[in-house]
Design a protein around this motif. Structure first.
Motif, PDB file in Angstrom:
ATOM      1  N   ASP A 167      11.555 -45.511  15.024  1.00 31.41           N
ATOM      2  CA  ASP A 167      11.042 -44.336  15.723  1.00 31.41           C
ATOM      3  C   ASP A 167       9.794 -43.873  14.974  1.00 31.41           C
ATOM      4  N   ILE A 168       8.653 -43.863  15.635  1.00 25.53           N
ATOM      5  CA  ILE A 168       7.392 -43.483  14.983  1.00 25.53           C
ATOM      6  C   ILE A 168       7.495 -42.116  14.305  1.00 25.53           C
ATOM      7  N   GLY A 215       4.283 -48.166  20.008  1.00 22.45           N
ATOM      8  CA  GLY A 215       4.941 -48.431  21.295  1.00 22.45           C
ATOM      9  C   GLY A 215       4.288 -49.563  22.062  1.00 22.45           C
ATOM     10  N   PRO A 216       4.230 -50.766  21.473  1.00 27.74           N
ATOM     11  CA  PRO A 216       3.571 -51.880  22.160  1.00 27.74           C
ATOM     12  C   PRO A 216       4.304 -52.363  23.422  1.00 27.74           C
ATOM     13  N   GLU A 233       7.541 -50.081  17.137  1.00 27.52           N
ATOM     14  CA  GLU A 233       8.194 -49.985  18.456  1.00 27.52           C
ATOM     15  C   GLU A 233       9.665 -49.618  18.244  1.00 27.52           C
ATOM     16  N   PHE A 279       5.018 -49.419  31.892  1.00 26.10           N
ATOM     17  CA  PHE A 279       4.239 -50.530  31.333  1.00 26.10           C
ATOM     18  C   PHE A 279       2.914 -50.669  32.078  1.00 26.10           C
ATOM     19  N   LEU A 280       1.855 -50.727  31.301  1.00 27.63           N
ATOM     20  CA  LEU A 280       0.518 -50.851  31.883  1.00 27.63           C
ATOM     21  C   LEU A 280       0.365 -52.244  32.497  1.00 27.63           C
TER      22      LEU A 280
HETATM   23  N1  SAM Z   1       2.215 -50.280  25.285  1.00 24.61           N
HETATM   24  C1  SAM Z   1       3.051 -50.624  26.400  1.00 24.61           C
HETATM   25  C2  SAM Z   1       2.221 -50.648  27.668  1.00 24.61           C
HETATM   26  O1  SAM Z   1       1.101 -50.099  27.645  1.00 24.61           O
HETATM   27  O2  SAM Z   1       2.666 -51.215  28.650  1.00 24.61           O
HETATM   28  C3  SAM Z   1       4.218 -49.646  26.564  1.00 24.61           C
HETATM   29  C4  SAM Z   1       3.814 -48.200  26.748  1.00 24.61           C
HETATM   30  S1  SAM Z   1       5.152 -47.140  27.179  1.00 24.61           S
HETATM   31  C5  SAM Z   1       4.266 -45.821  27.963  1.00 24.61           C
HETATM   32  C6  SAM Z   1       5.622 -46.363  25.662  1.00 24.61           C
HETATM   33  C7  SAM Z   1       6.183 -47.294  24.586  1.00 24.61           C
HETATM   34  O3  SAM Z   1       6.536 -46.517  23.442  1.00 24.61           O
HETATM   35  C8  SAM Z   1       7.439 -48.037  24.994  1.00 24.61           C
HETATM   36  O4  SAM Z   1       7.350 -49.367  24.603  1.00 24.61           O
HETATM   37  C9  SAM Z   1       8.554 -47.321  24.227  1.00 24.61           C
HETATM   38  O5  SAM Z   1       9.672 -48.150  23.948  1.00 24.61           O
HETATM   39  C10 SAM Z   1       7.833 -46.907  22.975  1.00 24.61           C
HETATM   40  N2  SAM Z   1       8.431 -45.733  22.316  1.00 24.61           N
HETATM   41  C11 SAM Z   1       9.019 -44.659  22.907  1.00 24.61           C
HETATM   42  N3  SAM Z   1       9.407 -43.778  21.989  1.00 24.61           N
HETATM   43  C12 SAM Z   1       9.071 -44.300  20.789  1.00 24.61           C
HETATM   44  C13 SAM Z   1       9.214 -43.858  19.448  1.00 24.61           C
HETATM   45  N4  SAM Z   1       9.805 -42.688  19.164  1.00 24.61           N
HETATM   46  N5  SAM Z   1       8.771 -44.639  18.444  1.00 24.61           N
HETATM   47  C14 SAM Z   1       8.177 -45.848  18.725  1.00 24.61           C
HETATM   48  N6  SAM Z   1       7.995 -46.309  19.971  1.00 24.61           N
HETATM   49  C15 SAM Z   1       8.443 -45.553  20.994  1.00 24.61           C
END
Ligand code: SAM
Length: 266
Positions: A82-83, A39-40, A60, A14-15
């Motif tokens: 899942d995106i 992926g918010p 997400e 998480f950023l």
């Molecule tokens: N945006 C947030 C931040 O910057 O703190 C979280 C970033 S984190 C690097 C990646 C995000 O992508 C997580 O919230 C994770 O649950 C989500 N994620 C992972 N795989 C995914 C998928 N296949 N489809 C959608 N979201 C996904």
């Protein structure tokens, strides 16, 4: 909200750096007519994006994030999926955003960042992208360091469809938990008229995959399986290259020229 622990399998880092979050979320705010965030997570980017007066939707996978996200978004702004399984064209139509200039923003899950990138490249309505990658992957997309990174299939595809800029580099300490690698944010602006049109994406990707699969091999040796030798000889002469050269030594224009000429003749 802060009780949610990071799930490594979902690439959750998480950023925490608000300066980076502000920089990313301003990137195309004055151009976009619709924003999709992938992926918010807990919403570090979401909270800024939700303040722009622009239609906004997030995708997400982790349903634990629904609660923190509800602070910034209505239920109908969230697709919990899942995106990689989302049909973006269908989603865009369902949202009533057909024809709008869409901006995708994401601090990508690094384990599937290239798959997501290719999915986004193929979607024509996505005109702008602000994407965070691990630095090694960002360097495969384009040369933003002084290092002359060798050409790759991914770099050629991205350079064909987008004007690319490095927005910023991000230190591991800007995340919780910190990843083991450095990160970088790239800004993508889609060309109206790419060298190779989007309807030829599959053909271009197949050509590049063949060429770069064995990147230490001489190009002539790889391509003679698919094209007549006389055609290859003429085409290499045309681009002023040797059949003994390796694909990674070519620059973008030479690769595209090679692709276009071989396609024209065969
Ligand atoms: N945006 C947030 C931040 O910057 O703190 C979280 C970033 S984190 C690097 C990646 C995000 O992508 C997580 O919230 C994770 O649950 C989500 N994620 C992972 N795989 C995914 C998928 N296949 N489809 C959608 N979201 C996904």
């Amino acid at each position: 909200m802060n009780k949610i622990t990071a799930n490594k399998k979902l690439g959750q880092h998480f950023l925490t750096n608000q300066h980076v979050a502000q920089l990313m979320t301003k990137n195309f705010a004055s151009d976009a007519e619709g924003i999709i965030e992938i992926g918010p997570g807990k919403g570090v980017l979401t909270k800024y994006l939700a303040t722009w007066q622009i239609p906004f939707h997030v995708i997400e996978k982790d349903d634990r994030m629904l609660e923190p996200l509800s602070e910034f978004l209505n239920d109908n702004q969230i697709t919990c999926a899942d995106i990689l399984k989302v049909d973006l064209t269908e989603l865009i139509n369902t949202l009533g955003w057909t024809g709008k200039k869409i901006w995708v923003i994401s601090n990508l899950p690094y384990n599937i960042s290239v798959l997501i990138l290719l999915q986004l490249v193929k979607s024509d309505s996505i005109k702008y992208m602000t994407l965070m990658f691990q630095k090694e992957v960002a360097e495969k997309i384009f040369n933003f360091t002084n290092l002359k990174n060798p050409m790759s299939s991914l770099m050629c595809i991205c350079l064909n469809y987008f004007d690319l800029k490095l927005l910023c580099k991000v230190h591991p300490g800007s995340f919780s938990p910190p990843p083991k690698v450095e990160s970088a944010v790239i800004s993508f602006k889609r060309f109206d008229h790419p060298e190779v049109a989007l309807n030829e994406f599959d053909s271009l990707e197949q050509f590049l995959r063949r060429l770069f699969q064995f990147k230490r091999k001489q190009m002539g040796g790889i391509l003679k399986k698919y094209y007549p030798l006389d055609v290859l000889v003429d085409t290499f002469k045309m681009i002023n290259k040797e059949m003994t050269d390796r694909a990674e030594s070519l620059v973008f224009k030479e690769l595209i020229c090679l692709y276009k000429n071989l396609k024209k003749i065969c």
